[in-house]
Design an enzyme around this catalytic site. Structure first.
Site, PDB file in Angstrom:
ATOM      1  N   HIS A   1      79.457 -78.212 -37.215  1.00 60.40           N
ATOM      2  CA  HIS A   1      79.728 -79.586 -37.665  1.00 60.40           C
ATOM      3  C   HIS A   1      78.379 -80.231 -38.028  1.00 60.40           C
ATOM      4  O   HIS A   1      77.347 -79.870 -37.455  1.00 60.40           O
ATOM      5  CB  HIS A   1      80.377 -80.322 -36.497  1.00 60.40           C
ATOM      6  CG  HIS A   1      80.869 -81.698 -36.785  1.00 60.40           C
ATOM      7  ND1 HIS A   1      80.034 -82.800 -36.824  1.00 60.40           N
ATOM      8  CD2 HIS A   1      82.110 -82.181 -37.015  1.00 60.40           C
ATOM      9  CE1 HIS A   1      80.750 -83.883 -37.064  1.00 60.40           C
ATOM     10  NE2 HIS A   1      82.017 -83.540 -37.189  1.00 60.40           N
TER      11      HIS A   1
ATOM     12  N   CYS B   1      83.296 -82.701 -42.179  1.00 60.07           N
ATOM     13  CA  CYS B   1      81.898 -82.785 -41.707  1.00 60.07           C
ATOM     14  C   CYS B   1      81.318 -81.391 -41.468  1.00 60.07           C
ATOM     15  O   CYS B   1      80.594 -81.177 -40.479  1.00 60.07           O
ATOM     16  CB  CYS B   1      81.783 -83.630 -40.445  1.00 60.07           C
ATOM     17  SG  CYS B   1      82.276 -85.323 -40.689  1.00 60.07           S
TER      18      CYS B   1
ATOM     19  N   GLN C   1      85.013 -79.677 -29.565  1.00 63.16           N
ATOM     20  CA  GLN C   1      86.384 -79.204 -29.810  1.00 63.16           C
ATOM     21  C   GLN C   1      86.898 -78.352 -28.664  1.00 63.16           C
ATOM     22  O   GLN C   1      88.094 -78.075 -28.590  1.00 63.16           O
ATOM     23  CB  GLN C   1      86.449 -78.371 -31.103  1.00 63.16           C
ATOM     24  CG  GLN C   1      86.197 -79.155 -32.363  1.00 63.16           C
ATOM     25  CD  GLN C   1      87.306 -80.158 -32.673  1.00 63.16           C
ATOM     26  OE1 GLN C   1      88.432 -80.038 -32.212  1.00 63.16           O
ATOM     27  NE2 GLN C   1      86.983 -81.171 -33.452  1.00 63.16           N
TER      28      GLN C   1
ATOM     29  N   LYS D   1      88.221 -87.303 -28.211  1.00 64.34           N
ATOM     30  CA  LYS D   1      89.026 -86.143 -28.637  1.00 64.34           C
ATOM     31  C   LYS D   1      89.843 -85.590 -27.472  1.00 64.34           C
ATOM     32  O   LYS D   1      90.545 -84.596 -27.614  1.00 64.34           O
ATOM     33  CB  LYS D   1      88.118 -85.053 -29.196  1.00 64.34           C
ATOM     34  CG  LYS D   1      87.444 -85.439 -30.512  1.00 64.34           C
ATOM     35  CD  LYS D   1      86.761 -84.255 -31.118  1.00 64.34           C
ATOM     36  CE  LYS D   1      85.692 -84.635 -32.118  1.00 64.34           C
ATOM     37  NZ  LYS D   1      86.201 -84.977 -33.430  1.00 64.34           N
TER      38      LYS D   1
ATOM     39  N   ASP E   1      77.683 -77.241 -28.587  1.00 63.94           N
ATOM     40  CA  ASP E   1      78.504 -78.342 -29.081  1.00 63.94           C
ATOM     41  C   ASP E   1      79.943 -78.016 -28.680  1.00 63.94           C
ATOM     42  O   ASP E   1      80.611 -77.206 -29.318  1.00 63.94           O
ATOM     43  CB  ASP E   1      78.350 -78.434 -30.606  1.00 63.94           C
ATOM     44  CG  ASP E   1      79.335 -79.423 -31.208  1.00 63.94           C
ATOM     45  OD1 ASP E   1      80.118 -80.035 -30.449  1.00 63.94           O
ATOM     46  OD2 ASP E   1      79.330 -79.564 -32.445  1.00 63.94           O
TER      47      ASP E   1
HETATM   48  C1  LIG Z   1      82.654 -79.396 -33.529  1.00 65.81           C
HETATM   49  C2  LIG Z   1      82.308 -80.857 -33.547  1.00 65.81           C
HETATM   50  N1  LIG Z   1      81.093 -81.250 -33.187  1.00 65.81           N
HETATM   51  C3  LIG Z   1      80.729 -82.539 -33.182  1.00 65.81           C
HETATM   52  C4  LIG Z   1      81.599 -83.509 -33.584  1.00 65.81           C
HETATM   53  C5  LIG Z   1      81.149 -84.922 -33.578  1.00 65.81           C
HETATM   54  O1  LIG Z   1      81.894 -85.655 -32.683  1.00 65.81           O
HETATM   55  P1  LIG Z   1      81.679 -87.227 -32.553  1.00 65.81           P
HETATM   56  O2  LIG Z   1      82.003 -87.788 -33.905  1.00 65.81           O
HETATM   57  O3  LIG Z   1      82.636 -87.635 -31.507  1.00 65.81           O
HETATM   58  O4  LIG Z   1      80.266 -87.424 -32.181  1.00 65.81           O
HETATM   59  C6  LIG Z   1      82.884 -83.162 -33.993  1.00 65.81           C
HETATM   60  C7  LIG Z   1      83.836 -84.182 -34.472  1.00 65.81           C
HETATM   61  O5  LIG Z   1      84.739 -83.904 -35.219  1.00 65.81           O
HETATM   62  C8  LIG Z   1      83.252 -81.796 -33.961  1.00 65.81           C
HETATM   63  O6  LIG Z   1      84.472 -81.409 -34.343  1.00 65.81           O
END
Ligand SMILES: Cc1ncc(COP(=O)(O)O)c(C=O)c1O
Length: 412
Positions: A125, A369, A204, A227, A201
């Site tokens: 992401h 993203c 998800q 989430k 990260d």
């Molecule tokens: C794999 C992953 N990393 C990071 C993020 C970023 O999350 P946030 O917008 O809550 O910071 C997302 C959000 O969709 C994501 O799917």
């Protein structure tokens, strides 16, 4: 074994699922973007504001002490949820993005110099790409990328070569586009063997699969409350205590200090050192309530349910649309989560999502993203249906029926 999820009962916990859109039952299939919120989370936040609200860590009066205790109880719950060794290893941040940036601004700027290597993957992401591009532009670090197999999993054949001399592996536990689950223990072992620190990260992953940061043996893990049935505005960075302790603060201001003088300041202890300014107090309470909610369902049951619904969805999409529809991601639910990305031959993802909206079905369309991944896939956008604890096979059937309508609509 925990009991299977009772979806009819669970749906009743989510007030928004009672509403209609365009006269149709709301079928929410965008939980990979953000999940809906159950009553216990809404109630906990409401109760905080109505009965126990004041600023935290400062007041010596009763309601300030209650608010502080509730905030810290939220931290304890989140720590237990991911099996942190110590509660102090949970730093509250705004979201996973801020957690990753915290590592980039503090640990990485202290430890990485020009020429040092950070290893990422093609399925990251933007939250786990852009902070490293920014550091590369500022410091001249080198970014290396783990590619994908044709089956949409990480291609680890050259892992040792990629990790040679690396200082950091920053890697997603589950792709928000492909659904692919990465083998974090294996990646962590390999990275540590090369002396690299590991940032996961888990944005998800944590909402959908029981998470044990100690078993992962990673060094940092970032995730977001919104989430996983919790409120927006709060997330967590878990970090190994010794690392957090050595790191410089992130933002400067109130709360993050032990002392401030005309000639300098002394930072507070971990985790308050990283929590500058007034924090999202009711949100920490809501985050804790979300963790309670998921624990009551049982994370093993959550995972088993999502595997079942995802397998059903993939099967129905393939059977109904055959070669007209391409699924981007593994089809084996043992190696994937519940985000299912797809494209219809010759139809733009945004057009599909608009027609689906008319049927009350919410799916995401776009690059999610993850533009570097989209480039690897050779498409500008996909449609993505993603499942959570309140979805079941009936939602998949509504999705498939709505897609049949969309397909007819766009037939020339
Ligand atoms: C794999 C992953 N990393 C990071 C993020 C970023 O999350 P946030 O917008 O809550 O910071 C997302 C959000 O969709 C994501 O799917």
């Amino acid at each position: 074994m925990t009991a299977p999820l009772d979806i009819v009962r669970i749906r009743r916990d989510f007030p928004i699922l009672e509403r209609e859109v365009h006269g149709k039952r709301l079928v929410y299939l965008d939980s990979a973007s953000s999940s809906q919120k159950p009553e216990p989370v809404l109630d906990a936040m409401d109760d905080c504001y109505r009965r126990h609200y004041a600023n935290i860590h400062r007041g010596v009066y009763t309601i300030a002490e209650e608010a502080t205790a509730a905030y810290e109880e939220g931290r304890r719950k989140v720590a237990r949820f991911v099996n942190a060794r110590r509660t102090e290893e949970i730093v509250f941040v705004r979201n996973a993005t801020e957690g990753i940036n915290l590592v980039a601004y503090t640990w990485a700027r202290r430890n990485l110099q020009a020429g040092d290597v950070v290893v990422l993957s093609h399925l990251e992401h933007h939250a786990n790409v852009v902070p490293w591009h920014m550091l590369a532009a500022e410091r001249g670090i080198e970014l290396r990328w783990i590619p994908l197999t044709p089956g949409y999993e990480l291609d680890l054949t050259a892992l040792d070569t990629l990790l040679r001399g690396a200082k950091l592996l920053a890697i997603s536990a589950m792709s928000n586009v492909l659904g692919t689950i990465n083998d974090i223990p294996r990646l962590t072992r390999a990275a540590h063997a090369h002396g690299a620190t590991v940032l996961v990260d888990a944005c998800q992953f944590v909402p959908h699969v029981a998470t044990d940061v100690q078993a992962w043996d990673a060094d940092f893990v970032a995730f977001s409350s919104h989430k996983m049935c919790g409120p927006t505005g709060i997330g967590a960075l878990w970090g190994r205590y010794e690392l957090l302790d050595e790191m410089p603060p992130f933002m400067g201001g109130g709360e993050m200090i032990r002392d401030v003088r005309l000639d300098g300041f002394t930072p507070n202890d971990v985790p308050l050192k990283f929590e500058a300014g007034t924090m999202p107090i009711a949100e920490a309470v809501g985050f804790g309530a979300a963790v309670d909610y998921l624990n009551a369902l049982g994370m093993d049951a959550v995972r088993a349910h999502e595997q079942q619904v995802t397998a059903y969805a993939i099967g129905r999409l393939q059977e109904r649309f055959g070669d007209d529809l391409h699924i981007y991601g593994p089809t084996d639910v043992n190696v994937r989560g519940g985000a299912v990305s797809f494209l219809f031959e010759g139809v733009h993802a945004h057009d599909i999502s608009q027609v689906l909206d008319e049927e009350g079905v919410c799916v995401r369309a776009g690059h999610h993203c993850a533009k570097p991944l989209m480039r690897q896939l050779g498409v500008p956008a996909t449609s993505r249906a993603s499942f959570y604890v309140y979805n079941d096979e009936t939602d998949v059937d509504v999705l498939v029926d709505a897609l049949v309508k969309a397909q007819k609509f766009f037939e020339k």
